[in-house]
Design a protein around this motif. Structure first.
Motif, PDB file in Angstrom:
ATOM      1  N   VAL A  87      37.354  36.380  40.839  1.00  0.00           N
ATOM      2  CA  VAL A  87      38.333  35.365  40.419  1.00  0.00           C
ATOM      3  C   VAL A  87      38.859  34.621  41.643  1.00  0.00           C
ATOM      4  CG1 VAL A  87      40.625  35.022  39.414  1.00  0.00           C
ATOM      5  CG2 VAL A  87      38.972  36.515  38.271  1.00  0.00           C
ATOM      6  N   VAL A  88      39.229  35.348  42.677  1.00  0.00           N
ATOM      7  CA  VAL A  88      39.732  34.718  43.906  1.00  0.00           C
ATOM      8  C   VAL A  88      38.640  33.850  44.524  1.00  0.00           C
ATOM      9  CG1 VAL A  88      40.521  35.166  46.275  1.00  0.00           C
ATOM     10  CG2 VAL A  88      41.503  36.453  44.359  1.00  0.00           C
ATOM     11  N   GLY A  89      37.424  34.350  44.576  1.00  0.00           N
ATOM     12  CA  GLY A  89      36.305  33.575  45.125  1.00  0.00           C
ATOM     13  C   GLY A  89      36.061  32.299  44.347  1.00  0.00           C
ATOM     14  N   LYS A  96      38.885  45.647  41.156  1.00  0.00           N
ATOM     15  CA  LYS A  96      38.834  44.998  42.463  1.00  0.00           C
ATOM     16  C   LYS A  96      37.695  43.980  42.516  1.00  0.00           C
ATOM     17  CE  LYS A  96      40.887  48.555  45.350  1.00  0.00           C
ATOM     18  NZ  LYS A  96      40.679  49.468  46.476  1.00  0.00           N
ATOM     19  N   ILE A  97      36.570  44.324  41.935  1.00  0.00           N
ATOM     20  CA  ILE A  97      35.422  43.410  41.921  1.00  0.00           C
ATOM     21  C   ILE A  97      35.751  42.169  41.096  1.00  0.00           C
ATOM     22  CG2 ILE A  97      33.036  43.119  41.127  1.00  0.00           C
ATOM     23  CD1 ILE A  97      32.622  46.102  41.845  1.00  0.00           C
ATOM     24  N   LEU A  98      36.333  42.364  39.934  1.00  0.00           N
ATOM     25  CA  LEU A  98      36.721  41.245  39.081  1.00  0.00           C
ATOM     26  C   LEU A  98      37.734  40.358  39.796  1.00  0.00           C
ATOM     27  CD1 LEU A  98      36.584  39.797  36.353  1.00  0.00           C
ATOM     28  CD2 LEU A  98      38.391  41.331  35.552  1.00  0.00           C
ATOM     29  N   PHE A  99      38.718  40.969  40.425  1.00  0.00           N
ATOM     30  CA  PHE A  99      39.728  40.224  41.169  1.00  0.00           C
ATOM     31  C   PHE A  99      39.068  39.421  42.290  1.00  0.00           C
ATOM     32  CE2 PHE A  99      42.881  39.898  44.609  1.00  0.00           C
ATOM     33  CZ  PHE A  99      43.865  39.187  43.945  1.00  0.00           C
TER      34      PHE A  99
END
Length: 143
Positions: free
Chosen positions: A9-11, A3-6
């Motif tokens: 990436v979105v940010g 979730k943190i990685l996602f």
């Protein structure tokens, strides 16, 4: 962890949306007297297949505002207008016009409009007869 990685990436993708290429815009109102003078038939073909990159009448599609596609789209428009802008035609020297005519003759059969552009703009596809007409117009103006 996923979730943190996602989230990162979105940010990052959201932040990248603020990176934009500036495309040339007219410094003064467009003077229609400067536009290329051609028959209505040739003008129709140019407006349908060339004006998005070679005039100020660009219609940037939605994806042209989304990174990374915006970089490619706006880069093509910027380069296209730098090489030829049909709405600035009468501002060009005779030497520049001759270079453009020769460039059109060389590129209209194989390179223009760009295949990548045609994938997203089927209406810009030129038939061989239309390509020949544009080529003949350009060739007839070479001195």
């Amino acid at each position: 962890m996923l979730k943190i990685l996602f989230g990162w990436v979105v940010g990052a993708l959201l932040l990248l949306q603020f990176i934009q290429i500036d495309i040339p815009v007219p410094s003064t109102p467009i003077d229609k007297n400067n536009e290329v003078k051609v028959s209505d038939e040739i003008m129709g073909m140019l407006k349908t297949s060339c004006y998005d990159c070679h005039s100020y009448e660009t219609k940037i599609p939605w994806y042209g505002h989304v990174f990374p596609f915006s970089m490619e789209v706006k880069s093509h428009i910027k380069k296209g207008r730098e090489w030829l802008n049909f709405q600035e035609w009468d501002k060009y020297s005779d030497e520049k016009k001759q270079k453009i005519y020769k460039g059109i003759v060389q590129t209209i059969d194989h390179k223009m409009p760009l295949p990548m552009y045609l994938e997203m703009h089927e209406d810009a596809q030129l038939t061989q007869i239309q390509r020949d007409e544009i080529k003949n117009w350009a060739q007839s103006n070479i001195k």
